[in-house]
Design a protein around this motif. Structure first.
Motif, PDB file in Angstrom:
ATOM      1  N   ILE A 159      35.667  40.876  17.036  1.00 41.68           N
ATOM      2  CA  ILE A 159      35.409  39.638  17.681  1.00 41.68           C
ATOM      3  C   ILE A 159      36.148  39.469  19.189  1.00 41.68           C
ATOM      4  O   ILE A 159      37.225  40.055  19.045  1.00 41.68           O
ATOM      5  CB  ILE A 159      36.360  38.441  16.975  1.00 41.68           C
ATOM      6  N   LEU A 160      35.395  39.152  20.089  1.00 37.93           N
ATOM      7  CA  LEU A 160      35.961  39.097  21.361  1.00 37.93           C
ATOM      8  C   LEU A 160      35.892  38.097  22.193  1.00 37.93           C
ATOM      9  O   LEU A 160      34.776  37.347  22.154  1.00 37.93           O
ATOM     10  CB  LEU A 160      35.057  40.271  22.385  1.00 37.93           C
ATOM     11  N   ASP A 161      36.960  37.411  22.733  1.00 38.81           N
ATOM     12  CA  ASP A 161      36.660  36.273  23.342  1.00 38.81           C
ATOM     13  C   ASP A 161      37.126  36.829  25.122  1.00 38.81           C
ATOM     14  O   ASP A 161      38.059  37.615  25.405  1.00 38.81           O
ATOM     15  CB  ASP A 161      38.237  35.511  23.193  1.00 38.81           C
ATOM     16  N   ALA A 162      36.227  36.134  25.837  1.00 43.14           N
ATOM     17  CA  ALA A 162      36.183  36.537  27.096  1.00 43.14           C
ATOM     18  C   ALA A 162      36.142  35.452  28.080  1.00 43.14           C
ATOM     19  O   ALA A 162      35.501  34.320  27.671  1.00 43.14           O
ATOM     20  CB  ALA A 162      35.208  37.630  27.528  1.00 43.14           C
ATOM     21  N   ASN A 163      36.888  35.496  29.205  1.00 44.49           N
ATOM     22  CA  ASN A 163      36.696  34.363  30.284  1.00 44.49           C
ATOM     23  C   ASN A 163      35.656  34.964  31.345  1.00 44.49           C
ATOM     24  O   ASN A 163      35.761  36.210  31.626  1.00 44.49           O
ATOM     25  CB  ASN A 163      37.988  33.984  31.124  1.00 44.49           C
ATOM     26  N   ILE A 164      34.604  34.320  31.863  1.00 49.32           N
ATOM     27  CA  ILE A 164      33.809  34.710  32.875  1.00 49.32           C
ATOM     28  C   ILE A 164      34.136  33.996  34.099  1.00 49.32           C
ATOM     29  O   ILE A 164      34.218  32.858  34.177  1.00 49.32           O
ATOM     30  CB  ILE A 164      32.216  34.307  32.537  1.00 49.32           C
ATOM     31  N   TYR A 165      34.061  34.906  35.305  1.00 46.58           N
ATOM     32  CA  TYR A 165      34.289  34.343  36.556  1.00 46.58           C
ATOM     33  C   TYR A 165      33.248  34.710  37.604  1.00 46.58           C
ATOM     34  O   TYR A 165      32.499  35.523  37.238  1.00 46.58           O
ATOM     35  CB  TYR A 165      35.613  35.257  37.257  1.00 46.58           C
ATOM     36  N   ASP A 166      33.273  33.974  38.645  1.00 44.11           N
ATOM     37  CA  ASP A 166      32.332  34.216  39.855  1.00 44.11           C
ATOM     38  C   ASP A 166      33.283  34.644  40.775  1.00 44.11           C
ATOM     39  O   ASP A 166      34.179  33.848  41.482  1.00 44.11           O
ATOM     40  CB  ASP A 166      31.617  33.046  39.905  1.00 44.11           C
ATOM     41  N   CYS A 167      33.274  35.969  41.333  1.00 46.06           N
ATOM     42  CA  CYS A 167      34.193  36.516  42.186  1.00 46.06           C
ATOM     43  C   CYS A 167      33.322  36.817  43.521  1.00 46.06           C
ATOM     44  O   CYS A 167      32.414  37.608  43.516  1.00 46.06           O
ATOM     45  CB  CYS A 167      34.747  37.906  41.937  1.00 46.06           C
ATOM     46  N   PRO A 168      33.494  36.024  44.658  1.00 44.90           N
ATOM     47  CA  PRO A 168      32.748  36.470  45.856  1.00 44.90           C
ATOM     48  C   PRO A 168      33.072  37.731  46.695  1.00 44.90           C
ATOM     49  O   PRO A 168      32.173  38.231  47.347  1.00 44.90           O
ATOM     50  CB  PRO A 168      32.895  35.191  46.623  1.00 44.90           C
ATOM     51  N   HIS A 169      34.216  38.124  46.222  1.00 43.62           N
ATOM     52  CA  HIS A 169      34.511  39.411  46.949  1.00 43.62           C
ATOM     53  C   HIS A 169      34.264  40.554  46.611  1.00 43.62           C
ATOM     54  O   HIS A 169      34.397  41.796  46.809  1.00 43.62           O
ATOM     55  CB  HIS A 169      36.047  39.293  47.114  1.00 43.62           C
ATOM     56  N   LEU A 170      33.416  40.554  45.168  1.00 42.22           N
ATOM     57  CA  LEU A 170      32.694  41.815  44.666  1.00 42.22           C
ATOM     58  C   LEU A 170      31.494  42.360  45.099  1.00 42.22           C
ATOM     59  O   LEU A 170      30.721  41.514  45.482  1.00 42.22           O
ATOM     60  CB  LEU A 170      32.681  41.540  43.125  1.00 42.22           C
TER      61      LEU A 170
END
Length: 108
Positions: free
Chosen positions: A97-108
Motif C-alpha cells: 500500500i503506497l500513499d503518494a503526493n503528486i506535484y507539478d514542478c516547472p523546474h524539472l
C-alpha cells in the motif's frame, strides 16, 4: 534430481521481480524523498497492489500516475506498508500500500 528441481523453482521465483512493466512516460516521473520546493501540489494517490517486490509496487504507482492523465511530473511517497495475501499459493505473497503526493514542478 531433487536439488535441481528446487534450484529451478528458486530461480523461477527470483525471476518474478520486475513483473510490472513501465508504461510510456512513467520513467520520466521524478521521485522526491523530501517535500519539494517550488512545486505545486496537484493531488494525492493511494495504490494497493499485490506484487512480488517493493520496486514493482513503485512501478505500479508510476503507471497509475501516467494513467490518470492529470497534471504532474513528480511524486513523493508519504506512507508505505505491506500486508500478507492470505491464501496466496502461486501469486505474490504480499500486497503493498503506497500513499503518494503528486506535484507539478516547472523546474524539472
Amino acid at each position: 534430481m531433487k536439488k535441481l528441481t528446487m534450484f529451478s523453482f528458486a530461480l523461477l521465483l527470483s525471476a518474478c521481480g520486475g513483473m510490472i512493466r513501465p508504461e510510456q512516460g512513467s520513467k520520466a516521473l521524478v521521485r522526491f524523498n523530501e517535500e519539494p520546493t517550488g512545486c505545486t501540489f496537484v493531488y494525492r494517490l493511494e495504490v494497493d497492489v499485490s506484487a512480488y517486490a517493493q520496486r514493482d509496487a513503485e512501478q505500479f504507482l508510476r503507471n497509475r500516475i501516467i494513467a490518470q492523465q492529470r497534471q504532474g511530473n513528480a511524486f513523493r511517497i508519504t506512507a508505505q506498508s505491506s500486508r500478507p495475501n492470505p491464501g496466496a499459493i502461486f501469486g505474490p505473497k504480499n500486497s503493498f500500500i503506497l500513499d503518494a503526493n503528486i506535484y507539478d514542478c516547472p523546474h524539472l
